[in-house]
Design an enzyme around this catalytic site. Structure first.
Site, mmCIF file in Angstrom:
data_model
loop_
_atom_site.group_PDB
_atom_site.id
_atom_site.type_symbol
_atom_site.label_atom_id
_atom_site.label_comp_id
_atom_site.label_asym_id
_atom_site.label_seq_id
_atom_site.Cartn_x
_atom_site.Cartn_y
_atom_site.Cartn_z
ATOM 1 N N ARG A 59 39.676 46.006 40.721
ATOM 2 C CA ARG A 59 38.996 44.937 39.990
ATOM 3 C C ARG A 59 37.564 44.868 40.520
ATOM 4 O O ARG A 59 37.350 44.738 41.707
ATOM 5 C CB ARG A 59 39.704 43.601 40.193
ATOM 6 N N HIS A 62 32.305 42.794 40.325
ATOM 7 C CA HIS A 62 31.941 41.653 39.490
ATOM 8 C C HIS A 62 30.935 40.728 40.174
ATOM 9 O O HIS A 62 30.941 40.611 41.401
ATOM 10 C CB HIS A 62 33.180 40.809 39.177
ATOM 11 N N LYS A 72 32.088 33.205 47.304
ATOM 12 C CA LYS A 72 33.551 33.269 47.256
ATOM 13 C C LYS A 72 34.128 33.361 48.659
ATOM 14 O O LYS A 72 33.551 34.010 49.537
ATOM 15 C CB LYS A 72 34.003 34.506 46.473
ATOM 16 N N HIS A 119 31.384 41.881 43.878
ATOM 17 C CA HIS A 119 32.646 41.880 44.605
ATOM 18 C C HIS A 119 33.712 42.650 43.829
ATOM 19 O O HIS A 119 33.762 42.599 42.607
ATOM 20 C CB HIS A 119 33.110 40.432 44.809
ATOM 21 N N TYR A 132 41.084 33.220 45.650
ATOM 22 C CA TYR A 132 39.703 33.013 46.065
ATOM 23 C C TYR A 132 39.166 31.684 45.600
ATOM 24 O O TYR A 132 39.520 31.180 44.549
ATOM 25 C CB TYR A 132 38.796 34.160 45.645
ATOM 26 N N ASP A 170 35.809 46.587 33.035
ATOM 27 C CA ASP A 170 35.384 47.246 34.272
ATOM 28 C C ASP A 170 35.065 48.721 34.053
ATOM 29 O O ASP A 170 34.194 49.278 34.704
ATOM 30 C CB ASP A 170 36.457 47.113 35.355
#
Length: 183
Positions: A59, A62, A72, A119, A132, A170
């Protein structure tokens, strides 16, 4: 709480003090007072998020642009991930550098990522439950990203590229070079 600097200003790894006995364990996963003392400033978190992913999922990378940027505090409840933050702060001495840390339900580490970073993470275990805290609300109009395997960033992901599971979004993010041209 033990704080480990990363060599990138503001980016830190935190390890809580665990109290365990024959019954199990207890620890404070978050205390605003202790967190502020550890990082040297108050961060007011306004949103908690959770994601569940299978092995091979990547993931990221971002971030949210401008005033909608988010700091975060991330951790893994179950499983293991390889977590990465990339410094996108243009005036930073470490602009374009990244730091990675293994987060797991066993080591209970937390990773604080200030505003101005991209991240992402890769799931190394069969599954991972990832949580998070964010200091700004999600804003779809400010959402952005950089291709996870960008050659300029030279992130050595501990996954085989051919077996990575990515979201459609992504998969289509641009490179770090393309990001820099949009600034």
């Amino acid at each position: 709480m033990t704080l480990t600097p990363t060599g990138i200003d503001g980016l830190v790894v935190l390890e809580p003090k665990i109290f365990g006995d024959e019954r199990g364990y207890f620890f404070e996963s978050f205390s605003e007072r202790d967190f502020a003392k550890a990082i040297g400033r108050v961060v007011h978190f306004v949103q908690d998020n959770e994601s569940y992913s299978r092995k091979g999922v990547v993931r990221g990378l971002h971030f949210q642009r401008g005033e909608k940027a988010q700091a975060k505090l991330v951790r893994v409840i179950r499983g293991t991930v390889w977590d990465v933050a990339v410094d996108l702060r243009e005036k930073s001495a470490t602009y374009g550098r990244h730091y990675a840390v293994t987060l797991s339900g066993e080591n209970r580490r937390q990773f604080f990522i200030p505003r101005g970073f991209a991240h992402g993470f890769a799931v190394l275990s069969d599954e991972a439950l990832f949580q998070y805290k964010c200091d700004n609300y999600y804003a779809p109009e400010a959402e952005d990203g950089i291709l996870w395997n960008d050659p300029t960033l030279s992130i050595e992901w501990p996954v085989e590229e051919g077996s990575v599971l990515l979201s459609e979004k992504d998969r289509h993010y641009g490179t770090f070079e393309q990001y820099q041209k949009r600034l």
